[in-house]
Structures are given as structure tokens and as C-alpha cells.
Design an enzyme around this catalytic site. Structure first.
Site, PDB file in Angstrom:
ATOM      1  CG  HIS A  99      60.051  34.547 107.645  1.00 43.46           C
ATOM      2  ND1 HIS A  99      58.894  33.540 108.092  1.00 43.46           N
ATOM      3  CD2 HIS A  99      58.738  34.829 106.880  1.00 43.46           C
ATOM      4  CE1 HIS A  99      58.225  33.029 107.346  1.00 43.46           C
ATOM      5  NE2 HIS A  99      57.783  34.517 106.867  1.00 43.46           N
ATOM      6  CG  ASP A 142      54.374  31.665 105.575  1.00 43.45           C
ATOM      7  OD1 ASP A 142      55.879  32.708 105.153  1.00 43.45           O
ATOM      8  OD2 ASP A 142      54.015  32.265 106.766  1.00 43.45           O
ATOM      9  CD  GLU A 169      56.880  37.131 109.721  1.00 43.20           C
ATOM     10  OE1 GLU A 169      56.557  38.204 108.316  1.00 43.20           O
ATOM     11  OE2 GLU A 169      56.553  35.932 109.233  1.00 43.20           O
ATOM     12  CD  GLU A 170      55.283  33.161 109.732  1.00 40.05           C
ATOM     13  OE1 GLU A 170      54.170  33.806 110.139  1.00 40.05           O
ATOM     14  OE2 GLU A 170      55.383  32.538 108.641  1.00 40.05           O
ATOM     15  CG  ASP A 229      56.693  35.934 103.907  1.00 42.86           C
ATOM     16  OD1 ASP A 229      56.417  35.099 103.914  1.00 42.86           O
ATOM     17  OD2 ASP A 229      56.840  37.053 104.887  1.00 42.86           O
ATOM     18  CG  HIS A 278      50.458  30.929 109.092  1.00 38.36           C
ATOM     19  ND1 HIS A 278      49.914  32.033 109.446  1.00 38.36           N
ATOM     20  CD2 HIS A 278      51.225  30.542 108.487  1.00 38.36           C
ATOM     21  CE1 HIS A 278      51.043  32.868 109.317  1.00 38.36           C
ATOM     22  NE2 HIS A 278      51.759  32.613 108.444  1.00 38.36           N
TER      23      HIS A 278
HETATM   24 ZN   LIG Z   1      55.793  34.547 106.038  1.00 38.29          ZN
END
Ligand SMILES: [Zn+2]
Length: 454
Positions: A271, A283, A316-317, A342, A413
Site C-alpha cells: 500500500h 509501512d 489501506e490504513e 505489508d 505507526h
Molecule cells: Zn501497512
């Protein structure tokens, strides 16, 4: 005559896959990929020239422009953006402060889809729970008008399996707290590090009116537990300003056309969007880089039988908007297999697949081809990937190349998700694994015409 580099490791029932086993040639492609620089070039470029790519924002849109230019420059065909609408959540000023009994600031970040506080913030009494279940069973009166705090810790695991259950406080806590009339909620970050970096991530209120929701850095959550244990009422001042508005994202798609346009396609991707705190390197800049580099390595070797389609999924998130949009637009097209990278950029250690009972020999061939890269055989009846889950649930065969996630949730994140966390050597192993997977499943690769002997 055009030489067939290799077809498949096993002869299958597919009429166009008739060439014999040529593991040596698969091995050559695998070894070349171990020297790969395409993936580093992509993730370095994307994180440097675009930076964070929060879904639905102009930053993600710049990411799409960057991706289209890059994929075209690499020689892929049919490069395009397929846009879709989505609600866009953006972060504003944020902070958390203990007012009493021991005044001090705590490190916090709003969770995606959080409700907003007024700019001046809110002040409330903390009510502490050690799990989502404890919050769920508490009487509403114990929660109403207060700031809920959930302190549950997430364990470190190689396969990331802790993220499902132990992610509950973030995913479900805000909705439950909101339903019980809480003023706001703060959770211990869903992470395995002890840095003062809060971990953001998405949650859903599922029909409940959104309340402000934030994640405290792990050391700050532990500090708050110690303060609470002193037995005095704890008051917190919380500022979590955010806004939500209608917006747009899109999937970036590119292809390496196969020799047989009617053959079911191979889909690989990751993503493009990221959270806004770091630069989205692990990520999922690494993921789109690995999948794309592997497809480019097949392109360099020649022309596969099957079309390889690369998808850099958008958004995506905040809720797999790109995966669902792809499923809606392309779910009925025949896919030979789908795979998504991912889970960071650490070594691939296991291969799962779900190719169906009839293709079991192919699953075994894949396991054998990956073993020299240190990849252990996993299940042959499961595969996943957040953006491709809608496809797999709809019956599309899948491959799951599991990366070592032991350190993934230290960075996930957080502001620490940056390029320097990627080890170029481990990234190359990933590309070699993905290249090998594509080689085994591509139906055979013909050398490009220019290198043919006359
Ligand atoms: Zn991800």
C-alpha cells in the site's frame, strides 16, 4: 528459436505450461535478485521525495504522481490511477497533561478517526481498565463523563500474532467507551518498544458518536499506571484536535504484459498510503518497493506467460479502501494468484499459500524454490494481506510471504517509521523471495528478442 528460460518447477495441467523443470535457471534469477537495488531505489525515493502519505490527503496524491512516473520510467505498461472516494481524517494539535496529583506532560498521538476536542482541550478524571473486556463489563456510571484509560500491553512475537487480540484496546476501546458515555479515551500504544513514541492507527466507532481517542507512548502509559496506583484521583487535560471531510484516494496500477493475454494474471502489491507520523518506510514503502522490484526482475529476464499486475493500493490504513475498490473493479477478472508485502522489511522466513487442492504440487514447488533463501514451508491452505483479503475471500488464490515481525511493532505507526530502519541486505532477500515466487508462478519466461541468437 526462442529459448524458454524456465516454465514452472513442475509440469502442471495447464496446457501452456509444458516446459520441464529448470531449477538452475530459477536459481540464477534468485541469485541476481540478491544483488537488487531497485527496491532500495523505490523506497528511498518515495520516502525522501514524498515523505508521509496520509490517506486522502494531497501528500498521498503526490505519492500517486510519484508512483506513476516511477513505474513508467521502470518500463511497466498500462500505468494508471484508479480513483475512489473516501472520508478523510486529518490530525491537528495534540497533547496530554496530568493536572493532578502530579502535574506533567505525557507523549500522545490521536488515533485515526478520533473525534475532536475543542482547540483549548478538555479536562476529566481518569478511569483505568487493564483490558477491553474490563471496560466492557464496567457499569456505564463508572465511565460516564470520564476519560477512559486502557493499559493492556502487547507481547512481542515473530509472526505478529499479538496484534490481533492485543490491538483490541485501540480498535474496539473507543467505540465501547463512547457507547458508555465516556468523555474521551486514551490507550497504551499498541507497540512493543519502550520509546516515547506514540503508535497511531485506525479504529472505528461503528455508529457511536466519535469521542476524542489517543494513544500514549508505552513509557507514558506505564507512568500513568504508577500515578494511578498512588490511589489519588487523577485528572488529565487532553487536546486531540482533528477533522474529517469527504475526499479522494486511488490505486496505482501497472503491468508487465504476459505472452498470453487470456491467462489469469498474477497480482503483487503493497500500500502506498502511510500514517502521518513517520515517512512510511517500513509501512509500507518497503512493501510496494519489494513487489515492484521483483516484477522488474522478471521483466529484465524476459517475458512471462502470465501478465504480472502491480498494485500500489491507496488508503489501506484508514480501512482498506483501496483493497475494496480494487475488488469492486477487478474482483471478477481471473487472477492466478495474489500476494501483498505489508509487514516491514525484515527477512522473509515462511511461505504460506492457498492455491487450492489441485495446485498443491505448485505450492510444494514454491516451497522448494524458496528454501535456499532460508524460507520455511508453511501452510498450503492459508494466505492473507489486508488489501488482497477481499479477493482471497472471494476465492482468488493467494501467497503469503511472512516477514520476521519480531521488531516490527517497535516502529509500526510511529514517528520512527523512517528509511534508516530498513536494512538494504534484508530488503534484497525479500526481493529475491518475491522474484522466485513470481518465477515459479509466471508460467515460464521467454528471453527478450534482442538477446536472441540468430
Ligand atoms: Zn501497512
Amino acid at each position: 528459436m526462442t529459448r524458454i528460460l524456465f516454465a514452472a518447477l513442475l509440469a502442471t495441467s495447464a496446457p501452456l505450461v509444458a516446459a520441464p523443470l529448470t531449477p538452475i535457471e530459477v536459481g540464477a534469477l534468485r541469485d541476481t535478485a540478491l544483488k537488487d537495488d531497485y527496491a532500495w531505489d523505490i523506497v528511498e525515493g518515495l520516502t525522501t521525495e514524498v515523505g508521509q502519505r496520509l490517506a486522502g490527503t494531497e501528500a498521498e496524491a503526490r505519492g500517486r504522481v510519484w508512483a506513476v512516473a516511477k513505474l513508467k520510467a521502470m518500463g511497466f505498461a498500462n500505468v494508471r490511477v484508479e480513483p475512489f472516494d473516501m472520508p478523510v481524517w486529518t490530525r491537528g494539535p495534540e497533547g496530554a497533561e496530568i493536572i493532578a496529583p502530579f502535574p506533567q506532560k505525557l507523549a500522545i498521538a490521536a488515533l485515526g478517526n478520533s473525534g475532536t476536542t475543542p482547540p483549548a482541550g478538555i479536562t476529566g478524571e481518569i478511569v483505568h481498565f487493564d483490558s477491553v473486556e474490563a471496560l466492557e463489563t464496567a457499569p456505564d456510571a463508572a465511565v460516564r463523563g470520564k476519560i477512559v484509560f486502557i493499559s493492556q500491553a502487547m507481547p512481542r512475537t515473530q509472526d505478529g500474532s499479538g496484534y490481533g487480540y492485543f490491538g483490541g484496546p485501540r480498535r474496539k476501546g473507543p467505540g465501547i467507551a463512547g457507547k458508555k458515555g465516556a468523555m474521551a479515551i486514551v490507550v497504551r500504544s499498541i507497540g512493543t518498544d519502550h520509546h516515547r513514541n506514540p503508535h497511531t492507527g485506525v479504529m472505528s466507532f461503528e455508529g457511536v458518536r466519535p469521542i476524542p481517542a489517543g494513544a500514549l507512548a508505552v513509557p507514558d502509559a506505564e507512568q500513568l499506571v504508577r500515578i494511578i496506583k498512588r490511589g489519588k484521583p487523577v485528572t488529565m487535560h487532553l487536546t486531540l484536535v482533528s477533522e474529517t471531510h469527504p475526499g479522494r484516494s486511488g490505486n496505482v496500477i501497472a503491468e508487465l504484459p504476459g505472452r498470453d493475454p487470456a491467462a489469469p494474471i498474477l497480482l503483487v502489491g503493497g500500500h502506498l498510503d502511510s500514517w502521518d507520523l513517520g515517512t512510511g518506510a517500513i509501512d509500507d514503502g518497503a512493501g510496494v518497493a519489494i513487489a515492484t522490484a521483483a516484477a522488474k526482475r522478471i521483466m529484465d529476464a524476459g517475458r512471462p506467460l502470465r501478465t504480472i499486475r502491480i498494485v500500489w493500493f491507496g488508503a489501506e490504513e484508514p480501512g482498506i479502501f483501496g483493497g475494496l475498490a480494487y475488488q469492486a473493479a477487478h474482483g471478477k477478472e481471473p487472477h492466478y494468484a495474489a500476494a501483498e508485502s505489508d509487514f516491514g522489511a525484515d527477512l522473509v522466513w515462511k511461505v504460506n499459500s492457498k492455491l487450492g487442492e489441485a495446485r498443491k504440487p505448485e505450492a510444494v514447488a514454491l516451497q522448494l524454490a524458496l528454501a535456499p533463501l532460508g524460507v520455511v514451508p508453511g501452510a498450503t491452505d492459508e494466505a492473507d494481506g489486508s488489501d488482497i483479503d477481499p479477493l482471497i475471500e472471494g476465492g482468488v488464490p493467494g501467497v503469503g510471504l511472512s516477514q520476521d515481525g519480531t521488531g516490527y511493532f517497535d516502529l509500526h505507526h510511529t514517528p520512527d517509521d523512517t528509511l534508516d530502519k530498513i536494512d538494504p541486505e534484508k530488503l534484497r532477500q525479500n526481493v529475491a523471495v518475491w522474484t522466485t515466487m513470481l518465477a515459479v508462478l509466471s508460467g515460464g519466461i521467454e528471453e527478450p528478442k534482442r538477446s536472441r541468437r540468430r
